[in-house]
Design a protein around this motif. Structure first.
Motif, short mmCIF file in Angstrom:
data_model
loop_
_atom_site.label_atom_id
_atom_site.label_comp_id
_atom_site.label_asym_id
_atom_site.label_seq_id
_atom_site.Cartn_x
_atom_site.Cartn_y
_atom_site.Cartn_z
N UNK A 18 87.42 1.54 64.32
CA UNK A 18 88.82 1.85 64.04
C UNK A 18 89.04 3.12 65.13
N UNK A 19 88.40 3.34 66.11
CA UNK A 19 89.06 4.32 67.06
C UNK A 19 89.50 3.73 67.92
N UNK A 20 90.36 4.24 68.91
CA UNK A 20 90.64 3.91 70.27
C UNK A 20 91.60 5.03 70.82
N UNK A 21 91.53 4.83 72.34
CA UNK A 21 92.28 5.80 73.11
C UNK A 21 91.63 6.79 73.99
N UNK A 22 91.87 6.89 75.24
CA UNK A 22 91.20 7.46 76.33
C UNK A 22 90.94 8.95 75.82
N UNK A 23 91.80 9.68 75.14
CA UNK A 23 91.62 11.06 74.54
C UNK A 23 90.50 11.25 73.89
N UNK A 24 89.97 10.33 72.72
CA UNK A 24 88.69 10.32 71.90
C UNK A 24 87.63 10.08 72.98
N UNK A 25 87.74 9.03 73.79
CA UNK A 25 86.53 8.47 74.34
C UNK A 25 86.39 9.72 75.44
N UNK A 26 87.06 10.29 76.00
CA UNK A 26 86.80 11.46 76.94
C UNK A 26 86.18 12.64 76.28
N UNK A 27 86.72 13.03 75.08
CA UNK A 27 86.50 14.20 74.54
C UNK A 27 84.89 13.94 74.04
N UNK A 28 84.73 12.65 73.24
CA UNK A 28 83.34 12.73 72.72
C UNK A 28 82.29 12.66 73.74
N UNK A 29 82.57 12.28 74.77
CA UNK A 29 81.59 12.33 75.95
C UNK A 29 81.27 13.91 76.35
N UNK A 30 82.36 14.46 76.56
CA UNK A 30 82.41 16.02 76.89
C UNK A 30 81.80 16.76 75.82
N UNK A 31 82.02 16.47 74.57
CA UNK A 31 81.59 17.19 73.52
C UNK A 31 79.96 16.90 73.20
N UNK A 32 79.53 15.79 73.63
CA UNK A 32 78.02 15.50 73.38
C UNK A 32 77.32 16.33 74.49
N UNK A 33 77.93 16.44 75.71
CA UNK A 33 77.19 17.22 76.75
C UNK A 33 77.32 18.53 76.46
N UNK A 34 78.43 19.26 75.83
CA UNK A 34 78.49 20.52 75.47
C UNK A 34 77.47 20.87 74.51
N UNK A 35 77.13 19.99 73.60
CA UNK A 35 76.05 20.54 72.49
C UNK A 35 74.99 20.12 72.96
N UNK A 36 74.75 19.59 74.05
CA UNK A 36 73.19 19.59 74.73
C UNK A 36 72.80 20.52 75.32
N UNK A 37 73.59 21.56 75.71
CA UNK A 37 73.35 22.62 76.72
C UNK A 37 72.52 23.73 75.79
N UNK A 38 71.54 24.10 76.34
CA UNK A 38 70.95 25.30 75.76
C UNK A 38 71.64 26.45 75.32
N UNK A 39 71.65 26.91 74.17
CA UNK A 39 72.50 28.04 73.63
C UNK A 39 73.75 27.95 73.08
N UNK A 40 74.33 26.68 73.25
CA UNK A 40 75.67 26.18 72.76
C UNK A 40 75.52 25.86 71.25
#
Length: 280
Positions: A180-202
């Motif tokens: 039930x999700x669509x849209x480029x905003x969500x797609x790009x933010x989900x990728x970015x947020x996943x990378x951010x939380x994989x960073x050590x110390x964040x």
């Protein structure tokens, strides 16, 4: 072999010469996709709701397979708020527990301070800094999760998360649409947020979009991405990101990982399918 394609667009000249940021986007794509994706990114820069760019920079780099880092995708959760934009409490005001549902900023604070070591003082101080800026930052602030003090020295530029994409964009979009999700905003933010939380110390992130027409933001921590509606007034061009980190973390190492490590995010998975989600 994949290629990293990155677009930055501004009005009034390059960002480094004071140009007003319009749009930025990037993908990791195959050689066969380069031409089409380049055209799509240029179109985005020329038709953005923040204005028509007169400076557009496209950067393309070949990425060897051995340089690619793969990570899991965060799980999406939708949070219900009362539909009002929450004001950020001052650091010397002892807040009482409000009745549910919470406003967007109250919900963001409750999520981050309940489930991580981020303190209420740090949250309020950091958000106050973010919403007080005269214009949106190009990147994110790194802030101390206990005090809210800004730890990075990079001013308006901040830390810019780069070189990332879904490992299989078609599969990711299909999974999102099925839930039930669509849209480029969500797609790009989900990728970015996943990378951010994989960073050590964040330990957590808060995001308010700088797109005037998009008012949904998010907080993320652990393995979950929490969407929050009404994070700012419709029409506001101001937004930004806060990365809450442990003060003992290596700030230079976090910056290096987020900006230079080529990262592919696995497609999201859902245990239950939703419906009627925002499609911006």
């Amino acid at each position: 072999m994949l290629y990293s394609i990155r677009m930055r667009a501004a009005e009034g000249g390059p960002h480094e010469q004071g140009g007003h940021h319009i749009s930025g986007a990037e993908r990791l794509v195959t050689k066969e996709e380069l031409e089409q994706i380049s055209s799509e990114l240029v179109h985005r820069a020329l038709t953005h709701s923040k204005g028509c760019a007169d400076f557009i920079r496209i950067t393309i780099d070949a990425i060897p397979d051995e340089a690619i880092h793969r990570i899991p995708c965060l799980t999406i959760a939708d949070e219900q708020t009362d539909g009002h934009i929450g004001e950020v409490p001052t650091t010397n005001h002892e807040a009482t527990t409000p009745p549910l549902p919470l406003s967007s900023h109250q919900q963001a604070e409750a999520l981050l301070t309940t489930h991580t070591a981020i303190t209420p003082v740090a949250f309020r101080r950091a958000v106050s800094q973010l919403v007080s800026l005269p214009e949106s930052m190009r990147g994110a602030m790194l802030v101390d999760m206990r005090t809210g003090q800004r730890l990075d020295p990079w001013g308006q530029r901040g830390v810019r998360v780069s070189r990332m994409s879904f490992a299989d964009e078609t599969a990711a979009i299909t999974a999102l649409n099925a839930a039930g999700y669509s849209g480029v905003h969500l797609e790009e933010a989900l990728v970015l947020a996943s990378k951010v939380l994989s960073a050590p110390g964040v330990v957590g992130e808060l995001c308010i979009s700088d797109d005037p027409d998009y008012t949904t933001g998010y907080v993320s921590y652990g393995s979950t991405y929490h969407r929050l509606h009404h994070m700012k007034p419709v029409g506001s061009p101001l937004g930004g990101r806060l990365f809450f980190v442990d003060a003992t973390a290596d700030i230079a190492a976090i910056k290096n990982y987020l900006e230079t490590t080529v990262t592919l995010v696995n497609p999201p998975t859902f245990s239950l399918q939703g419906e009627n989600h925002e499609t911006l």
